[in-house]
Write an enzyme that holds these catalytic residues in place. Structure first.
Site, mmCIF file in Angstrom:
data_model
loop_
_atom_site.group_PDB
_atom_site.id
_atom_site.type_symbol
_atom_site.label_atom_id
_atom_site.label_comp_id
_atom_site.label_asym_id
_atom_site.label_seq_id
_atom_site.Cartn_x
_atom_site.Cartn_y
_atom_site.Cartn_z
ATOM 1 N N TYR A 247 -52.807 46.076 -42.242
ATOM 2 C CA TYR A 247 -51.392 46.154 -41.852
ATOM 3 C C TYR A 247 -50.708 47.295 -42.609
ATOM 4 O O TYR A 247 -50.061 48.162 -41.997
ATOM 5 C CB TYR A 247 -50.694 44.818 -42.156
ATOM 6 N N SER B 92 -42.703 49.329 -41.465
ATOM 7 C CA SER B 92 -42.462 48.107 -42.250
ATOM 8 C C SER B 92 -42.241 48.553 -43.688
ATOM 9 O O SER B 92 -42.631 49.680 -44.055
ATOM 10 C CB SER B 92 -43.699 47.204 -42.169
HETATM 11 P P1 NAD Z 1 -43.831 39.182 -33.126
HETATM 12 O O1 NAD Z 1 -45.071 38.723 -33.821
HETATM 13 O O2 NAD Z 1 -42.655 38.250 -33.102
HETATM 14 O O3 NAD Z 1 -44.259 39.620 -31.647
HETATM 15 C C1 NAD Z 1 -43.315 40.145 -30.757
HETATM 16 C C2 NAD Z 1 -43.974 40.301 -29.401
HETATM 17 O O4 NAD Z 1 -45.098 41.198 -29.464
HETATM 18 C C3 NAD Z 1 -44.528 39.014 -28.800
HETATM 19 O O5 NAD Z 1 -43.808 38.693 -27.620
HETATM 20 C C4 NAD Z 1 -45.988 39.349 -28.507
HETATM 21 O O6 NAD Z 1 -46.470 38.728 -27.327
HETATM 22 C C5 NAD Z 1 -45.948 40.863 -28.374
HETATM 23 N N1 NAD Z 1 -47.225 41.557 -28.537
HETATM 24 C C6 NAD Z 1 -48.195 41.291 -29.444
HETATM 25 N N2 NAD Z 1 -49.230 42.119 -29.278
HETATM 26 C C7 NAD Z 1 -48.914 42.949 -28.237
HETATM 27 C C8 NAD Z 1 -49.605 44.012 -27.588
HETATM 28 N N3 NAD Z 1 -50.831 44.366 -27.965
HETATM 29 N N4 NAD Z 1 -48.988 44.648 -26.560
HETATM 30 C C9 NAD Z 1 -47.756 44.269 -26.146
HETATM 31 N N5 NAD Z 1 -47.071 43.244 -26.725
HETATM 32 C C10 NAD Z 1 -47.641 42.588 -27.753
HETATM 33 O O7 NAD Z 1 -43.403 40.584 -33.770
HETATM 34 P P2 NAD Z 1 -42.074 40.938 -34.599
HETATM 35 O O8 NAD Z 1 -42.052 40.153 -35.852
HETATM 36 O O9 NAD Z 1 -40.908 40.918 -33.690
HETATM 37 O O10 NAD Z 1 -42.431 42.454 -35.042
HETATM 38 C C11 NAD Z 1 -42.112 43.578 -34.245
HETATM 39 C C12 NAD Z 1 -42.487 44.837 -35.023
HETATM 40 O O11 NAD Z 1 -41.798 44.860 -36.279
HETATM 41 C C13 NAD Z 1 -43.975 44.933 -35.364
HETATM 42 O O12 NAD Z 1 -44.409 46.263 -35.272
HETATM 43 C C14 NAD Z 1 -44.031 44.430 -36.796
HETATM 44 O O13 NAD Z 1 -45.148 44.924 -37.511
HETATM 45 C C15 NAD Z 1 -42.718 45.003 -37.342
HETATM 46 N N6 NAD Z 1 -42.253 44.270 -38.525
HETATM 47 C C16 NAD Z 1 -41.970 42.934 -38.471
HETATM 48 C C17 NAD Z 1 -41.542 42.286 -39.630
HETATM 49 C C18 NAD Z 1 -41.211 40.805 -39.635
HETATM 50 O O14 NAD Z 1 -40.954 40.259 -40.728
HETATM 51 N N7 NAD Z 1 -41.163 40.129 -38.499
HETATM 52 C C19 NAD Z 1 -41.414 42.988 -40.823
HETATM 53 C C20 NAD Z 1 -41.720 44.343 -40.841
HETATM 54 C C21 NAD Z 1 -42.139 44.976 -39.683
#
Ligand code: NAD
Length: 258
Positions: free
Chosen positions: A153, A140
């Site tokens: 985080y 991130s």
């Molecule tokens: P999200 O919160 O939309 O979740 C995506 C999926 O993860 C969901 O279907 C959930 O059920 C599943 N999930 C949660 N915990 C889990 C576990 N323990 N095992 C298996 N599946 C699990 O997530 P996102 O926003 O798509 O983020 C994906 C990745 O990108 C993460 O690592 C997040 O930290 C990173 N990220 C996201 C953002 C953002 O703004 N969305 C920004 C920077 C980094």
């Protein structure tokens, strides 16, 4: 199937929704065979219905036993693996460090970091057996900037960079490339929750919080899950054949997290 990932076998953790879903769909379009895991049964069923030919099971990446079961299923289905996308990650608490409960800290690190280790240790022998491959870890911008009130985080996402760079050195001689992607603010329900939590913590209106955040992004807008999927495809395909050990920001030039 033709395309830049034709015939490649890819596992995307937390692939049923959000960024993982966008990556899985883009990889499938590029010719890859797709396996996902998730903890949300409804989202997983919906994903598998919308992407015929994809496989998936319920598995929590923070549980090593469930990860073992996941990799057994991948081996049964694909007979090996070429690409691992360690995407699972949660936002964790938005609180002053002295107010964070140890169990909330532990759950954030367990999913964002330990889960990545549990999946990688099972994937590496398969990637070696395939004669090489690619690992993409989701960090991130919070893995290159400080992030007040989000210490578990940020700490876990900085750790992902160290894990990535060390693995790239360890696995490079085996033809395995390891990179991480550092998304900025990705439009979608997750970021709406993050902005609401920050607005509550600062006791300001949610629109004001959003405006404050976007002022720290050069492009003055969020990025999309598809932007992240394009970067994941780039590093896994021929275009990225000489790219390893990198932390790649896809964030519109996000400069400060507050
Ligand atoms: P999200 O919160 O939309 O979740 C995506 C999926 O993860 C969901 O279907 C959930 O059920 C599943 N999930 C949660 N915990 C889990 C576990 N323990 N095992 C298996 N599946 C699990 O997530 P996102 O926003 O798509 O983020 C994906 C990745 O990108 C993460 O690592 C997040 O930290 C990173 N990220 C996201 C953002 C953002 O703004 N969305 C920004 C920077 C980094």
């Amino acid at each position: 199937m033709s395309g830049p990932l034709a015939g490649q076998r890819a596992l995307v953790t937390a692939g049923a929704s959000g960024i993982g879903r966008a990556i899985a769909r883009r990889f499938a379009e590029a010719g890859a065979r797709i396996f996902v895991c998730d903890i949300d049964a409804k989202a997983l069923a919906a994903f598998l219905a919308e992407l015929p030919g994809a496989h998936g099971i319920l598995a929590d990446v923070a549980d090593p036993g469930q990860v073992d079961r996941l990799f057994a299923a991948v081996e049964t289905e694909f007979g090996g693996l070429d690409i691992l996308v360690n995407n699972a990650g949660i936002a964790g608490p938005t609180r002053k460090v002295e107010d964070i409960a140890p169990e909330d800290w532990d759950r954030c690190v367990a999913i964002n970091l330990n889960g990545m280790f549990y999946c990688t240790r099972k994937a590496v022998p398969l990637l070696k057996a395939a004669g090489g491959g690619s690992i993409v870890n989701l960090s991130s911008v919070a893995g290159r900037l400080g992030y007040p009130l989000r210490t578990p985080y940020a700490a876990s996402k900085w750790a992902v960079v160290g894990f990535t760079k060390s693995l790239a050195m360890e696995l490079g001689p085996d033809g395995i490339r390891v990179n991480c992607i550092q998304p900025g603010l990705v439009a979608g329900p997750r970021i709406d929750g993050v902005i609401q939590a920050k607005a509550d913590a600062f006791d300001i209106d949610v629109d004001e919080m959003k405006e404050r955040l976007l002022k720290t992004v050069s492009l003055r807008r969020m990025v999309t899950a598809d932007d992240i999927a394009e970067m994941a495809l780039f590093v896994c395909a021929r275009a990225g054949a000489s790219i390893t050990g990198q932390a790649l920001s896809v964030c519109g030039d996000h400069q400060v997290l507050q």
